[in-house]
Design an enzyme around this catalytic site. Structure first.
Site, PDB file in Angstrom:
ATOM      1  N   SER A 141       5.159  -6.465  17.259  1.00 44.70           N
ATOM      2  CA  SER A 141       4.040  -7.419  17.079  1.00 44.70           C
ATOM      3  C   SER A 141       4.194  -7.754  15.988  1.00 44.70           C
ATOM      4  CB  SER A 141       2.799  -6.781  17.445  1.00 44.70           C
ATOM      5  OG  SER A 141       1.747  -8.018  16.907  1.00 44.70           O
ATOM      6  N   TYR A 155      -3.830  -1.527  14.914  1.00 47.09           N
ATOM      7  CA  TYR A 155      -2.950  -1.948  15.693  1.00 47.09           C
ATOM      8  C   TYR A 155      -1.825  -2.127  14.868  1.00 47.09           C
ATOM      9  CZ  TYR A 155      -0.691  -5.378  18.948  1.00 47.09           C
ATOM     10  OH  TYR A 155       0.212  -5.892  19.734  1.00 47.09           O
TER      11      TYR A 155
END
Length: 246
Positions: A141, A155
């Protein structure tokens, strides 16, 4: 040898787009899902209706024994896997780090990092057993480089771990002809925003993206399929940023 790919977390969103495009490209696809059986079975039905080959397999990638079952069933019903896409991932609720429950942080790392490692190990064992130069593509990501402050720092940290793991494993496996690559999507139009507690997040973050919009899942899938393909035969150990300029 037939092309067989396992796509984890493939029932919806980016994973489903990857599964559809892989099937269109001639792969038999193991559509892994954790809990949403309906979406996974609907995707498999759509792939089969288009002439492709697919199978829905429930497994929690965070549990090593379930990963072993996922790979065993794939091989028994579709054939030995020749590729793996580690797409399964969770964020937890949007919050500052200090307001994030430690149990959420642990769950994110179990899925995003430990699960990816379990699947990668199983894939390499399969590649070696059948003597194929397989490919692993890991979904990271853009958060790995932005840190996602006040949203989900944990995350972001898990995805930074994914990118480091991708580089290290690629260099270990390169002498065997096994490629390991990554794709780092930016914000994408999937259900992940609602799951994180902010369905309106796409509208909030779009102005900060140089291209002025979020990605469609199919755009991320295109990058993944390119890395799986022979066109990327000299690409390994790199994570392709697919983030609209972020």
């Amino acid at each position: 040898m037939s092309k067989v790919v396992i796509v984890t977390g493939a029932g919806r969103g980016i994973g489903a787009a990857i599964a559809r495009q892989a099937a269109a490209g001639g792969y038999a696809v193991a559509v892994n899902y954790h809990s949403d059986e309906g979406s996974a079975q609907a995707l498999v039905a759509a792939i089969r209706a288009s002439g492709g080959q697919a199978l829905a397999i429930q497994a929690d990638v965070a549990v090593q024994a379930e990963v072993a079952r996922l790979f065993a069933r794939t091989e028994a019903e579709l054939g030995p896997p020749t590729a793996l896409v580690n797409n399964a991932g969770i964020t937890g609720r949007i919050a500052s780090f200090m307001d994030t429950d430690p149990a959420t942080i642990e769950a994110v790392f179990r899925t995003n990092v430990h699960g990816l490692m379990h699947c990668s190990r199983a894939a390499i064992e399969a590649f070696r057993r059948i003597g194929t130069r397989g490919v692993i593509v890991n979904l990271s990501s853009v958060a790995a480089s932005t840190g996602s402050p006040r949203e989900y720092v944990h995350y972001a940290a898990s995805k930074a771990a994914v990118e480091t793991f991708t580089l290290g494993l690629a260099r270990e496996m390169a002498p065997e002809g096994i490629r390991v690559c990554g794709v780092a999507p930016g914000s994408t139009l999937t259900g992940i925003h609602a799951a994180a507690g902010e369905p309106e997040r796409p509208q909030r973050v779009a102005p900060a993206i140089p291209m002025g919009r979020l990605a469609e899942p199919e755009e991320i899938a295109e990058a993944v399929l390119w890395l799986l393909s022979p066109a990327a035969s000299y690409v390994t150990g790199t994570t392709l940023r697919c983030a609209g300029g972020m």
